[in-house]
Design a protein around this motif. Structure first.
Motif, PDB file in Angstrom:
ATOM      1  N   GLU A 137       0.811  -1.218   0.000  1.00 41.12           N
ATOM      2  CA  GLU A 137       0.000   0.000   0.000  1.00 41.12           C
ATOM      3  C   GLU A 137       0.843   1.266   0.000  1.00 41.12           C
ATOM      4  N   ALA A 138       2.128   1.144   0.200  1.00 41.11           N
ATOM      5  CA  ALA A 138       3.003   2.297   0.380  1.00 41.11           C
ATOM      6  C   ALA A 138       3.012   3.206  -0.851  1.00 41.11           C
ATOM      7  N   GLU A 139       2.847   4.497  -0.609  1.00 39.40           N
ATOM      8  CA  GLU A 139       2.946   5.550  -1.615  1.00 39.40           C
ATOM      9  C   GLU A 139       3.635   6.721  -0.929  1.00 39.40           C
ATOM     10  N   PRO A 140       4.963   6.689  -0.840  1.00 38.67           N
ATOM     11  CA  PRO A 140       5.688   7.707  -0.075  1.00 38.67           C
ATOM     12  C   PRO A 140       5.363   9.148  -0.473  1.00 38.67           C
ATOM     13  N   LEU A 141       5.131   9.405  -1.743  1.00 38.24           N
ATOM     14  CA  LEU A 141       4.828  10.768  -2.166  1.00 38.24           C
ATOM     15  C   LEU A 141       3.460  11.246  -1.669  1.00 38.24           C
ATOM     16  N   GLN A 142       2.596  10.297  -1.289  1.00 37.99           N
ATOM     17  CA  GLN A 142       1.298  10.639  -0.713  1.00 37.99           C
ATOM     18  C   GLN A 142       1.320  10.518   0.809  1.00 37.99           C
ATOM     19  N   GLY A 143       2.494  10.285   1.386  1.00 34.35           N
ATOM     20  CA  GLY A 143       2.618  10.193   2.832  1.00 34.35           C
ATOM     21  C   GLY A 143       2.278   8.832   3.407  1.00 34.35           C
ATOM     22  N   LYS A 144       2.148   7.819   2.568  1.00 33.65           N
ATOM     23  CA  LYS A 144       1.877   6.461   3.042  1.00 33.65           C
ATOM     24  C   LYS A 144       3.186   5.675   2.990  1.00 33.65           C
TER      25      LYS A 144
END
Length: 190
Positions: A137-144
């Motif tokens: 689920e990780a999306e670093p640019l979305q803060g996840k």
């Protein structure tokens, strides 16, 4: 060209799917939020019921046209079928291994655990808001950020007001925990 000179592999290594397929650390569970689990299930269902049947139909039509060696629709379709089948195997495996966690049910809401949204300040004075989610689920640019990421590992078990140390290749950083929050019970948005 003869098939003897072409390399077609049907690689069963499900983790070889590019940068988005992060392998899980050995001996760990595949923690996932409710929303993340539903998203992967929806993707798998879409591949099985929509994409794969459409590609199979194109490949069947292309195969009926005769010579397959220079038939672009056939060659591309076969390649796409392998990609779809590999992704379906990967998703099935990840969903079978999933340990679904509902962050809204977290009893210790003042401490950072899986599913928490954390507001912290780094030593440069910049505020960052991140939500700790599953590997898929990780999306670093979305803060996840993934629960196995260095930042998440440093934040786990911290409380509001704590200062933690984050070791990175660039050096050591001090993070001040400003706020820890979780979704309200019944709210599954991450």
């Amino acid at each position: 060209m003869s098939k003897a000179f072409t390399k077609e592999t049907d690689n069963d290594d499900d983790d070889d799917l590019g940068p988005e397929a992060v392998p899980l650390p050995k001996g760990t569970k595949n923690y996932m939020t409710v929303q993340g689990y539903q998203r992967l299930r929806a993707e798998l269902a879409h591949l099985m019921t929509v994409e794969r049947p459409e590609v199979v139909q194109v490949v069947s039509w292309a195969a009926s046209n005769g010579d397959r060696s220079e038939n672009g629709d056939y060659l591309y379709g076969k390649k796409r079928l392998r990609e779809i089948d590999r992704r379906m195997r990967f998703l099935t495996k990840r969903l079978e291994q999933a340990e679904v966690v509902d962050p809204s049910l977290q009893p210790n809401r003042d401490q950072v655990f899986f599913g928490a949204t954390v507001l912290y300040c780094d030593k440069a004075g910049e505020d960052h808001r991140v939500t700790i989610v599953g590997v898929d689920e990780a999306e670093p640019l979305q803060g996840k950020i993934s629960w196995i990421s260095p930042v998440a590992r440093a934040l786990i078990k911290a409380r509001e007001g704590d200062t933690i140390t984050l070791r990175t290749p660039a050096g050591v950083d001090e993070l001040d925990i400003i706020e820890v929050s979780y979704p309200e019970p019944g709210q599954h948005t991450v």
